[in-house]
Enzyme design. Sequence first.
Site, PDB file in Angstrom:
ATOM      1  CB  SER A 287     -24.428   3.217  30.818  1.00 50.71           C
ATOM      2  OG  SER A 287     -24.869   1.899  30.531  1.00 50.71           O
ATOM      3  NE  ARG A 327       9.257   4.033  -6.335  1.00 53.08           N
ATOM      4  CZ  ARG A 327       9.848   4.416  -7.481  1.00 53.08           C
ATOM      5  NH1 ARG A 327       9.790   3.639  -8.545  1.00 53.08           N
ATOM      6  NH2 ARG A 327      10.469   5.563  -7.552  1.00 53.08           N
TER       7      ARG A 327
END
Length: 456
Positions: A287, A327
């Site tokens: 930490s 497409r």
Amino acid sequence: MPSDPLPRIDFGLLSPVSVGHDALLSDGFVLSTMIRVECALVAAYVEVGAAPRGARVEIDHVFGIDEKGGASARGIDVDALVRDAVAGGNPVIPLVGALKAQVPAEHRAWIHRGATSQDILDTALMVVARRAVEQTRRSVANAAVWARQLATAHADEVSAARTLTQHAVPTTIGARAATWARGLERAVVRLDALVFPAQLAGAGGTLASFVEITGSTDAADALPAAFARALELDAPDAPWHVARWPVTEIGDALVQAIDALGKMAADVATLSRSEIGEVSEGVGGGSSAMPQKQNPAEAVLIRSAALRAPHLGATLHLASALAVDERPDGAWHSEWPTLRELLRLAVGASAHGSSLLAHLRVDAAVAAATVGLTGGRIVSERLRGVLVPLIGAERFAALLDGDDDLAPRLRALPEAAGLDVDALLDPARYLGLAPRLARGTGHAGGGTAQSRGVDA
């Protein structure tokens, strides 16, 4: 004047789960793969007899295909390529021009001949996906092995099974680890079942350009398989420009793998809480402000991936459902970053999952002590079956009130005079099949209905 260099947006600063594991998903690798795909098309033309062998040899040499490491993007102005991709909506269009500029004039026509941008980009992403899935599969399989080893080592060590966050019944540490292993093993099965087809269909999915170029419907029909062989991909049985199952199936398998990793990581994060302390990670976890903390860093990273992955998978399905015409107008384009990010999460989360399980520390004594926190009530399911016939449901409910030790209460019951109270309250004697499941013994007759010969 040359334009200013484009900023490098993502070095992994905000995605630590994938840092150090995702090099094969970089823009540079995707670009080199696209070049390799363009060269593979030339190789396919040579194989079906449409292009001269010299064209392949010369083009492969120009782009380093004949060198160790495969295709090279040397000579490509990547910043210019990225900028120019905006005008046409994809990077293949400017890439083709850049590649042709490097090829001798007599062979230039074979670059991208007859293909469409989607052929090249879909195929390149399949190459990239196959590599990333192989890496993910190895890590998930390793994680499953580590989980199995934990399961066997702790098969008989009692722990509290929790349902809806509360103590439920006794289980074993090993049974929980075996649950992790089964999820991971199933994910490996799904990853192994994936296919990675090449894409070669021409402008509208008809292969008309290839028939024209080769002069033969048979040669054009053979071209996609030759193309796939050149890239070590699966040969497509038909165009999949707008049938996007190869992408969604990859996405689904990746999400399932990350789900399995996420389940394990969520358990580890919970069990490593200071007030529980049944497990702890063996590496990392510092930490910046609180030096006493040992954070479950790998579990946290895996969970970050597990929270993001399902939404990415859903985006792939949404794009597939909206793959209109021959497409799509935007749906196809949305797949590229989505699939890559999902692959990126998978390679990172699976690597951390394997590492986490390889180094996981188990405190069996703490787990056993935790089982006793409810004063024997963790075997209430067992007690109900024994005591309700003797004292009735109302008195049994009153017996369980509070959180003190149940043993004196049971011994004070005249109706329980003939009972072995210690044995009745011993959680190790109410484990059911947990030790067997921890050792990998499945249910008798387990399997699918089809595998058991059951008629539908």
